[in-house]
Design an enzyme around this catalytic site. Structure first.
Site, PDB file in Angstrom:
ATOM      1  CD  GLN A 164      -7.955 -70.168  45.100  1.00  0.00           C
ATOM      2  OE1 GLN A 164      -8.018 -69.302  43.984  1.00  0.00           O
ATOM      3  NE2 GLN A 164      -8.910 -70.778  45.434  1.00  0.00           N
ATOM      4  CD  GLU A 207     -11.686 -70.228  51.042  1.00  0.00           C
ATOM      5  OE1 GLU A 207     -11.285 -71.587  50.939  1.00  0.00           O
ATOM      6  OE2 GLU A 207     -12.398 -70.402  49.771  1.00  0.00           O
ATOM      7  CG  ASP A 241      -8.947 -74.292  44.497  1.00  0.00           C
ATOM      8  OD1 ASP A 241      -8.349 -75.000  42.914  1.00  0.00           O
ATOM      9  OD2 ASP A 241      -9.183 -73.718  44.494  1.00  0.00           O
ATOM     10  CD  GLU A 282     -11.565 -76.345  44.273  1.00  0.00           C
ATOM     11  OE1 GLU A 282     -11.621 -77.058  45.295  1.00  0.00           O
ATOM     12  OE2 GLU A 282     -11.811 -75.453  43.751  1.00  0.00           O
ATOM     13  CG  ASP A 309     -13.815 -73.788  41.498  1.00  0.00           C
ATOM     14  OD1 ASP A 309     -14.944 -73.499  41.562  1.00  0.00           O
ATOM     15  OD2 ASP A 309     -13.312 -72.798  42.390  1.00  0.00           O
ATOM     16  CE  LYS A 334     -16.480 -72.512  44.892  1.00  0.00           C
ATOM     17  NZ  LYS A 334     -14.885 -71.944  43.865  1.00  0.00           N
ATOM     18  NE  ARG A 363     -17.329 -68.836  45.296  1.00  0.00           N
ATOM     19  CZ  ARG A 363     -17.461 -69.032  43.630  1.00  0.00           C
ATOM     20  NH1 ARG A 363     -18.769 -68.688  43.441  1.00  0.00           N
ATOM     21  NH2 ARG A 363     -16.348 -68.643  43.291  1.00  0.00           N
ATOM     22  CB  SER A 364     -13.026 -66.101  49.638  1.00  0.00           C
ATOM     23  OG  SER A 364     -13.173 -65.694  47.807  1.00  0.00           O
ATOM     24  CE  LYS A 385     -12.889 -75.022  47.716  1.00  0.00           C
ATOM     25  NZ  LYS A 385     -11.523 -75.110  47.373  1.00  0.00           N
TER      26      LYS A 385
END
Ligand code: PGA
Ligand code: ZN
Length: 431
Positions: A164, A207, A241, A282, A309, A334, A363-364, A385
């Site tokens: 990812q 992102e 990730d 991650e 995560d 998060k 978050r994205s 991040k």
């Protein structure tokens, strides 16, 4: 100090999708507002994100119901109950919702209110949000060392490769400004490489990372290493990730055109760690692969963080289970996975009590709001991040870090990254 007004708006996030903004006024006249982000690569145990479900509007993703709850039930409760502090507000709205994970009123609405309240209270006292958060958490504030997005695949891009996110982390930069200057060079070198190798200029993922058609994960990692070396920058590590839940099905992983079991994925990751300067993995395994995670951690131990995560979803019960099973050694935090600031702090405390590293994460789907930087600084998180350095919803947070660092002269980013048992088998990338 009592709340005299709660208002809310549906605003758009960085994907152009609706999200929630809450605005709150205290009797003192102090005001606070906050917008919340949304994920795409979400964990199954995340708190509930309320969407309208009306296919005629934003393909069902509207947030008018959540806004309505803020102006209605949440506002009525807040004005009547006059919560005196953050914990009382957060516990009260959880009770008002009456479900686990805000399944009735929406964790997006709840978090917007919780953070708007935090901002108003901080403003009322004339202190920055990060200081308010550090007082609540009983932590020593510090500037986190960012992991910054370079390449994306999986759910953040076209799915051209399963991995990812490949991020870069300048280990020895010494300040956020220097981190950003270093990453600018790496990102620019990466963009040039991508142009040369894949014939494309700037295909951006959610992102802000580059997303060329890599043929497999190793090629993606090698391209990151090549970009670092082309930039001429030293001491830049990679963090990854894997987001393995999203290519896992009934106990089997489908990655790079092959089918692997947990042991196969652990071997694959271990091979990456041998070949590439990776300091954090991650979600190396799927969120329900509880048997695999302790083995992954054992294999990574001292070489890279085992960062959870989707596995943990910022959820205290899941963190405690992972601590007991020795399944991870770092928490990706998060706030919208749980729905209130107090719940996020509880997750932080549970992970810290186990000696884990903390990575505060965006978050994205993000907004221009910058509370994430204050949250990370206030907690004294090890890392943050946020995504790449190319889009304003990401830069709002990086720029806020730069501002905090300048105005308050807080301790600089940590120069070291390693698992909790480092030294036993530590690699040179971690030292
Ligand atoms: P998300 O991705 O915000 O789409 O969930 C971020 C991550 O997986 O860390
Ligand atoms: Zn993730």
């Amino acid at each position: 100090m009592s709340i005299i007004e709660v208002d809310a708006l549906e605003v758009l996030d960085s994907r152009g999708r609706p999200t929630v903004k809450a605005m709150l006024t205290l009797a003192s006249g102090a005001r606070g507002s906050a917008s919340v982000p949304a994920g795409a690569s979400t964990g199954a145990a995340e708190a509930f994100e309320l969407r309208d479900g009306d296919p005629r509007r934003f393909r069902g993703m509207g947030c008018l119901k959540a806004v309505g709850h803020l102006r209605g039930e949440f506002a009525d409760w807040a004005l009547a109950e006059a919560p005196e502090d953050q914990a009382t507000l957060d516990a009260g709205i959880r009770e008002l919702d009456g479900t686990d994970g805000f399944a009735r009123l929406g964790a997006n609405a709840a978090l917007a209110l919780s953070l708007a309240y935090a901002r108003a209270r901080a403003g009322e006292r004339g202190i920055p949000l990060w200081r308010y958060i550090s007082e609540l958490a009983g932590t020593k504030p510090a500037i986190p060392l960012p992991m910054i997005n370079l390449f994306s695949g999986g759910k953040h891009a076209g799915g051209q490769v399963e991995l990812q996110d490949v991020q870069v982390m300048p280990l020895q930069a010494g300040s956020t400004s220097k981190v950003l200057a270093t990453v600018f060079d790496v990102f620019t070198a990466a963009a040039e490489l991508v142009h040369r190798r894949y014939g494309m200029r700037m295909l951006r993922a959610d992102e802000g990372g580059l997303a060329p058609p890599f043929s497999d994960a190793a090629e993606m990692l090698q391209c990151a290493v090549d970009a670092i070396s082309r930039s001429g920058r030293q001491g830049v590590a990679l963090t990854v990730d894997v987001a393995a839940s999203h290519f896992w099905n009934a106990g089997t992983y489908q990655i790079d055109g092959t089918e692997l079991d947990s042991a196969g994925v652990i071997d694959l990751i271990s091979g990456w760690i041998d070949r590439f300067p990776i300091v954090s993995i991650e979600d190396g395994l799927a969120e329900e692969d509880w048997d695999g995670w302790p083995q992954l951690r054992t294999v990574l131990n001292g070489r890279a963080m085992t960062l959870g995560d989707d596995l943990l979803c910022t959820n205290v019960a899941r963190i405690n289970r992972a601590v007991a099973a020795r399944a991870a050694d770092a928490l990706l935090l998060k706030a919208n996975q749980v729905g209130t600031l107090t719940d996020a702090l509880a997750a932080f405390q549970a992970a810290r009590a186990a000696g884990w590293r903390i990575v505060v994460s965006a978050r994205s789907g993000e907004t221009e709001d910058d509370w994430l930087a204050d949250l990370a600084v206030g907690l004294g998180a090890d890392h943050i991040k946020i995504g790449s350095i190319t889009q304003s919803e990401r830069l709002a947070k990086y720029n806020r870090l730069v501002e905090i660092e300048h105005l308050w002269k807080l301790p600089s980013p940590l120069p070291v990254v390693r698992g909790d048992d480092a030294g036993r088998s530590g690699s040179s990338w971690c030292d």
